[in-house]
Design a protein around this motif. Sequence first.
Motif, PDB file in Angstrom:
ATOM      1  N   ARG A 216      32.398  -0.520 -51.051  1.00  0.00           N
ATOM      2  CA  ARG A 216      31.259  -1.132 -50.339  1.00  0.00           C
ATOM      3  C   ARG A 216      31.183  -0.664 -48.882  1.00  0.00           C
ATOM      4  O   ARG A 216      30.786  -1.415 -48.008  1.00  0.00           O
ATOM      5  CB  ARG A 216      31.398  -2.653 -50.369  1.00  0.00           C
ATOM      6  N   LEU A 217      31.579   0.569 -48.622  1.00  0.00           N
ATOM      7  CA  LEU A 217      31.599   1.052 -47.238  1.00  0.00           C
ATOM      8  C   LEU A 217      30.201   1.145 -46.622  1.00  0.00           C
ATOM      9  O   LEU A 217      30.064   1.142 -45.415  1.00  0.00           O
ATOM     10  CB  LEU A 217      32.299   2.406 -47.146  1.00  0.00           C
ATOM     11  N   GLY A 218      29.172   1.215 -47.449  1.00  0.00           N
ATOM     12  CA  GLY A 218      27.811   1.310 -46.943  1.00  0.00           C
ATOM     13  C   GLY A 218      27.201  -0.012 -46.497  1.00  0.00           C
ATOM     14  O   GLY A 218      26.088  -0.036 -45.964  1.00  0.00           O
ATOM     15  N   GLU A 219      27.897  -1.116 -46.717  1.00  0.00           N
ATOM     16  CA  GLU A 219      27.380  -2.419 -46.287  1.00  0.00           C
ATOM     17  C   GLU A 219      27.359  -2.488 -44.764  1.00  0.00           C
ATOM     18  O   GLU A 219      28.228  -1.919 -44.096  1.00  0.00           O
ATOM     19  CB  GLU A 219      28.238  -3.547 -46.861  1.00  0.00           C
ATOM     20  N   PRO A 220      26.377  -3.184 -44.197  1.00  0.00           N
ATOM     21  CA  PRO A 220      26.236  -3.230 -42.738  1.00  0.00           C
ATOM     22  C   PRO A 220      27.495  -3.673 -41.989  1.00  0.00           C
ATOM     23  O   PRO A 220      27.841  -3.090 -40.966  1.00  0.00           O
ATOM     24  CB  PRO A 220      25.088  -4.218 -42.519  1.00  0.00           C
ATOM     25  N   SER A 221      28.204  -4.673 -42.500  1.00  0.00           N
ATOM     26  CA  SER A 221      29.398  -5.137 -41.792  1.00  0.00           C
ATOM     27  C   SER A 221      30.487  -4.067 -41.783  1.00  0.00           C
ATOM     28  O   SER A 221      31.201  -3.904 -40.795  1.00  0.00           O
ATOM     29  CB  SER A 221      29.927  -6.435 -42.409  1.00  0.00           C
ATOM     30  N   ASN A 222      30.604  -3.312 -42.872  1.00  0.00           N
ATOM     31  CA  ASN A 222      31.594  -2.233 -42.916  1.00  0.00           C
ATOM     32  C   ASN A 222      31.174  -1.064 -42.032  1.00  0.00           C
ATOM     33  O   ASN A 222      32.020  -0.419 -41.404  1.00  0.00           O
ATOM     34  CB  ASN A 222      31.831  -1.773 -44.352  1.00  0.00           C
ATOM     35  N   LEU A 223      29.895  -0.777 -41.977  1.00  0.00           N
ATOM     36  CA  LEU A 223      29.411   0.275 -41.091  1.00  0.00           C
ATOM     37  C   LEU A 223      29.644  -0.094 -39.623  1.00  0.00           C
ATOM     38  O   LEU A 223      30.012   0.756 -38.811  1.00  0.00           O
ATOM     39  CB  LEU A 223      27.928   0.552 -41.336  1.00  0.00           C
ATOM     40  N   LEU A 224      29.446  -1.364 -39.304  1.00  0.00           N
ATOM     41  CA  LEU A 224      29.699  -1.828 -37.939  1.00  0.00           C
ATOM     42  C   LEU A 224      31.179  -1.689 -37.589  1.00  0.00           C
ATOM     43  O   LEU A 224      31.530  -1.203 -36.511  1.00  0.00           O
ATOM     44  CB  LEU A 224      29.259  -3.283 -37.772  1.00  0.00           C
ATOM     45  N   ALA A 225      32.055  -2.079 -38.498  1.00  0.00           N
ATOM     46  CA  ALA A 225      33.499  -1.944 -38.269  1.00  0.00           C
ATOM     47  C   ALA A 225      33.877  -0.479 -38.102  1.00  0.00           C
ATOM     48  O   ALA A 225      34.671  -0.126 -37.225  1.00  0.00           O
ATOM     49  CB  ALA A 225      34.281  -2.569 -39.417  1.00  0.00           C
TER      50      ALA A 225
END
Length: 175
Positions: free
Chosen positions: A117-126
Amino acid sequence: SRNHHHLVYIKASRQYLEDAVHLAAAMPSFYLRSIGQAFYIYFHSASDYDLIGGNRSRIQAFDLWWNRIFYGQWKNDETSIERNINVSAAHFGWWIAAGYVASAAGGTVHFWKNRARLGEPSNLLAFFMAYNLLFVALVGNTMDIGENNRFRFVVDPFLLLLLFFLFRKPAPSRG
């Protein structure tokens, strides 16, 4: 007055680059020692800067305790010349360094667990925050020496946010 937009800066910059590359090639141990010293300075309180000594002296006790509590830096009486030639455990910001290590370890674990799920916004922000921490630390400390502790002005908030972000309880999956 100074003119920082003068064309001579282009030629001077190229000459400095040529000289720096020549020096690093001729004396790699000197360059590597400089990188080590740059990282040592990087992990200091940002108030460890000689040009603000007059202001800092007015809040000396506050500055000392702030650095001890939030940076893990026990002493703050080191001059810029001393920072450039010595290494002192008492002048090093241990909490800052621990924050970087925790962010790197926590980030690695977080990204591995969430690799699907690296494309999810929270992961992209991290990822954005982790990338900026790494970029500023590596590029800044391999290209300059002197005010490295002040490079962190723009990324210290990312360090704090990333620590909280990485150690929070993950939200339940929507699937």
